[in-house]
Design an enzyme around this catalytic site. Structure first.
Site, short mmCIF file in Angstrom:
data_model
loop_
_atom_site.label_atom_id
_atom_site.label_comp_id
_atom_site.label_asym_id
_atom_site.label_seq_id
_atom_site.Cartn_x
_atom_site.Cartn_y
_atom_site.Cartn_z
N CYS A 139 6.95 -0.75 -22.44
CA CYS A 139 6.54 -1.21 -23.92
C CYS A 139 7.50 -2.50 -24.12
O CYS A 139 8.28 -2.44 -24.86
CB CYS A 139 7.18 0.05 -24.73
SG CYS A 139 6.34 1.49 -24.82
N GLY B 234 12.01 -9.69 -24.95
CA GLY B 234 13.36 -9.85 -24.64
C GLY B 234 13.83 -9.16 -23.60
O GLY B 234 14.34 -9.65 -22.75
N CYS C 222 15.67 1.81 -30.81
CA CYS C 222 16.41 1.08 -31.60
C CYS C 222 16.61 2.04 -33.10
O CYS C 222 16.28 1.48 -34.06
CB CYS C 222 16.09 -0.26 -32.15
SG CYS C 222 17.41 -1.45 -33.08
#
Length: 494
Positions: free
Chosen positions: A310, A315, A431
């Protein structure tokens, strides 16, 4: 008190001549055209975009500021203008729940009956009164002037009346009035005082555990402006080189990641050549730690093929690609959404070793089972771990969103375990600290998947304190200065 224009507030004609005498025969006051304040007008534009388009402030605000800096004349922004606009937007969004409660105490109708644009002007005014050092008179007058520009004279009078009531007390005094006592209703007290929806307070408290002090520290950290952290992308540059370019006055070494550089207040990432060239990027230190932990997890056998399942916006993929290249391994970065796959490709452009970026659904992958040695699956989630950076998410999310993400998160983790070879390692990351998105997902998948076991991730974050009892890891804004990233490492055994 009305927020609607009245017939007595009609605008004069274009001539700008004084209004006609009233019945008393005395001439009326000449109409003064409202004066546009570029800083507050821009902040209002950003707040409306967040509300009307479900946009994120961190995506809306930078291009608005960039455009304002490029203007000529009195509307051209300098550094102080940009800083004030940023504070007005983020401060208003972070404290929206608290400010809503205060405004509700100052009007004679339910808050839902106040039009959203009016409420944006009001809350931005309340933030100036209670959350900044702007003098009271300036905060009120500037807010009323903005209301005249964007709402009209009638609603400007409503804004003026409400803000004058707000200005009668400081924030602490208002909180004593609008928040229930902690002893009577702890969650609602914390919700109002720290401006988080009640269900978010409850969920974070369950995940964090402990008493009042810990949850208050966490909620306060969510309302603080996060520092910007850069990552020196492995194989392209080093943290020492980035720090030398940034300079000691602007940059500090990372707390935990050897690739991190923290920018002090005033540091502009796009002003540094390392960022413009892609050798460095903006990346929270928690995200760096997750990628490093997966890259350094012990393997049995070969270490040649890595997968970021994913990968958007890129980043972690950029970091993994650099680390893989340093070991002679290759990275496949897969992202379902084509436009996000494009962002991943941009982030990886310039990587020193071989890699590939594809648009692919991680639940229905084009690769064969058992292909990879290391797999990162950073799954879509509610984002409750990044409320410092995306404060509007706390008001946008609902408890039922958890049910929407749950099947996808489990499906992605199952497919990750199928994609890794026996002896290889999967990193499940999110997250969000919500237990329904972290341990519940991992536990459910492991119960239904034979031949997989958790491995202790804590030794792979050496030096990072208070990361939990293991074997998984939970980072926290108030303890680590990072987003609330979660990581579980799983080895496929059969």
């Amino acid at each position: 008190m009305s927020d609607q224009p009245t017939s007595s507030n009609r605008r004069p004609g274009k001539s700008g001549r004084p209004s006609k005498p009233g019945r008393s025969g005395k001439p009326g006051k000449p109409h003064r055209r409202p004066k546009k304040d570029p800083v507050r007008f821009l902040a209002f534009e950003a707040l409306r975009a967040v509300d009307e388009r479900d946009a994120y402030a961190n995506l809306v605000l930078p291009p608005l500021l960039r455009k304002a800096r490029e203007k000529e004349g009195p509307e051209k922004f300098d550094g102080r203008d940009a800083a004030l606009a940023t504070e007005l937007v983020y401060g208003t969004l972070r404290r929206q729940g608290t400010y809503d409660a205060i405004v509700a105490a100052c009007i004679d109708r339910p808050l839902r009956e106040v039009d959203p644009p009016v409420l944006d002007v009001l809350n931005m005014g309340v933030h100036q009164l209670l959350g900044t050092r702007i003098p009271t008179h300036a905060a009120v007058s500037a807010s009323v002037e903005l209301a005249r520009v964007v709402l009209g004279d009638g609603r400007a009078k409503f804004v003026n009346a409400v803000l004058r009531k707000v200005s009668q007390h400081d924030l602490d005094a208002w909180l004593e009035q609008v928040a229930p006592p902690y002893d009577e209703d702890p969650e609602e007290h914390l919700s109002v005082v720290h401006s988080h929806p009640r269900w978010v307070v409850s969920s974070l408290w369950d995940s964090l555990g402990g008493g009042r002090a810990g949850i208050e520290d966490l909620l306060e950290a969510d309302n603080e402006r996060p520092e910007v952290t850069l990552v020196a992308r492995p194989g392209r540059t080093t943290a020492e080189a980035v720090l030398a370019e940034v300079g000691e006055e602007t940059g500090l070494p990372g707390r935990w990641s050897p690739y991190a550089v923290r920018l002090t207040e005033g540091g502009e990432p796009g002003s540094f050549d390392a960022v413009r060239s892609g050798r460095a990027g903006v990346q929270d230190e928690g995200s760096q730690l997750v990628a490093l932990a997966l890259a350094n997890a012990p393997l049995e056998g070969r270490d040649e093929k890595w997968l970021d399942g994913c990968a958007g916006p890129g980043g972690k993929a950029a970091m993994l690609a650099g680390l893989a290249a340093g070991r002679g391994a290759t990275l496949l970065a897969a992202e379902k959404q084509p436009h996000r796959a494009g962002l991943v490709a941009k982030a990886l452009d310039g990587n020193p070793g071989p890699y590939q970026v594809i648009a692919a659904d991680g639940t229905r992958p084009p690769w064969l089972p058992g292909t990879f040695d290391r797999v990162l699956m950073d799954v879509p989630c509610t984002g409750l771990g990044a409320l410092r950076r995306r404060p509007e998410a706390r008001w946008r999310r609902r408890p039922e969103d958890l049910e929407g993400f749950a099947p996808l998160q489990r499906s992605l983790l199952r497919m990750a375990l199928e994609s890794v070879r026996i002896g290889g390692v999967v990193g499940y990351a999110t997250c969000s600290p919500h237990l329904a998105e972290t341990r519940a997902v991992v536990d459910d998948v492991l119960k239904s998947s034979s031949g997989a076991e958790l491995i202790d991730a804590r030794p792979l974050m050496e030096g990072v304190p208070a990361i939990g009892d293991g074997p998984d890891v939970q980072l926290w804004p108030h303890l680590h200065g990072t987003d609330a990233m979660y990581l579980a490492l799983i080895r496929r055994t059969a």
